[in-house]
Design a protein around this motif. Structure first.
Motif, PDB file in Angstrom:
ATOM      1  N   GLY A   3       0.837  -1.189   0.000  1.00 14.53           N
ATOM      2  CA  GLY A   3       0.000   0.000   0.000  1.00 14.53           C
ATOM      3  C   GLY A   3       0.874   1.242   0.000  1.00 14.53           C
ATOM      4  N   LYS A   4       0.240   2.378  -0.231  1.00 15.57           N
ATOM      5  CA  LYS A   4       0.988   3.639  -0.248  1.00 15.57           C
ATOM      6  C   LYS A   4       1.486   3.967   1.156  1.00 15.57           C
ATOM      7  N   ILE A   5       2.729   4.397   1.246  1.00 17.36           N
ATOM      8  CA  ILE A   5       3.250   4.904   2.509  1.00 17.36           C
ATOM      9  C   ILE A   5       3.698   6.338   2.270  1.00 17.36           C
ATOM     10  N   SER A   6       3.730   7.117   3.316  1.00 16.78           N
ATOM     11  CA  SER A   6       4.026   8.543   3.175  1.00 16.78           C
ATOM     12  C   SER A   6       5.491   8.766   2.791  1.00 16.78           C
ATOM     13  N   MET A   7       5.773   9.965   2.287  1.00 15.76           N
ATOM     14  CA  MET A   7       7.139  10.320   1.907  1.00 15.76           C
ATOM     15  C   MET A   7       8.065  10.284   3.124  1.00 15.76           C
ATOM     16  N   ALA A   9       7.780   8.384   5.747  1.00 13.64           N
ATOM     17  CA  ALA A   9       8.047   6.977   6.060  1.00 13.64           C
ATOM     18  C   ALA A   9       9.037   6.385   5.065  1.00 13.64           C
ATOM     19  N   GLN A  10       8.925   6.760   3.792  1.00 15.05           N
ATOM     20  CA  GLN A  10       9.875   6.276   2.791  1.00 15.05           C
ATOM     21  C   GLN A  10      11.284   6.744   3.125  1.00 15.05           C
ATOM     22  N   SER A  15      16.751   5.677   5.057  1.00  9.78           N
ATOM     23  CA  SER A  15      17.863   6.020   5.937  1.00  9.78           C
ATOM     24  C   SER A  15      18.288   4.837   6.805  1.00  9.78           C
ATOM     25  N   VAL A  16      17.345   3.989   7.178  1.00  7.81           N
ATOM     26  CA  VAL A  16      17.675   2.810   7.980  1.00  7.81           C
ATOM     27  C   VAL A  16      18.401   1.764   7.139  1.00  7.81           C
ATOM     28  N   VAL A  17      17.974   1.588   5.894  1.00 11.70           N
ATOM     29  CA  VAL A  17      18.493   0.513   5.048  1.00 11.70           C
ATOM     30  C   VAL A  17      19.805   0.895   4.364  1.00 11.70           C
ATOM     31  N   GLU A  35      13.354  -6.287  -0.644  1.00 14.24           N
ATOM     32  CA  GLU A  35      12.607  -5.850   0.539  1.00 14.24           C
ATOM     33  C   GLU A  35      12.150  -4.395   0.400  1.00 14.24           C
ATOM     34  N   LEU A  36      13.062  -3.536  -0.043  1.00 13.19           N
ATOM     35  CA  LEU A  36      12.741  -2.119  -0.180  1.00 13.19           C
ATOM     36  C   LEU A  36      11.650  -1.898  -1.227  1.00 13.19           C
ATOM     37  N   CYS A  37      11.732  -2.603  -2.337  1.00  9.82           N
ATOM     38  CA  CYS A  37      10.716  -2.470  -3.389  1.00  9.82           C
ATOM     39  C   CYS A  37       9.353  -2.960  -2.893  1.00  9.82           C
ATOM     40  N   ALA A  38       9.358  -4.037  -2.125  1.00  6.36           N
ATOM     41  CA  ALA A  38       8.097  -4.551  -1.581  1.00  6.36           C
ATOM     42  C   ALA A  38       7.502  -3.579  -0.566  1.00  6.36           C
TER      43      ALA A  38
END
Length: 90
Positions: A3-7, A9-10, A15-17, A35-38
């Protein structure tokens, strides 16, 4: 597809990954990208570019980093008649 996540959150996810991605070997980088794409719904190329950026930048930080404002690429000049240019010079 996620689902869509906010900017915001992206940005947090990236920054974590990012550090984990930079220190990973090739096979692990593929898993991290999956993982990031999912999570974000991004294409792989966009995810790679986001992870390879030097740091997460906010709007307007380009001009602040360099201490200058962006200048227009083209400037307009009034046409002037010269005998060699057919009436206009550029």
């Amino acid at each position: 597809m996620a689902g869509k996540i906010s900017m915001g959150a992206q940005r947090e996810v990236v920054s974590v990954v990012t550090e984990r991605y930079r220190s990973a070997k090739r096979a692990e980088k593929g898993r991290i990208l999956d993982e990031l794409c999912a999570t974000t719904g991004w294409h792989r190329k966009h995810a790679v570019r986001a992870l390879r950026r030097r740091e997460a930048v906010g709007p307007g930080s380009y001009s602040r980093e360099r201490g200058e404002l962006p200048q227009p690429a083209l400037t307009c000049r009034a046409p002037s008649a010269t005998p060699f240019s057919g009436g206009f010079s550029f």
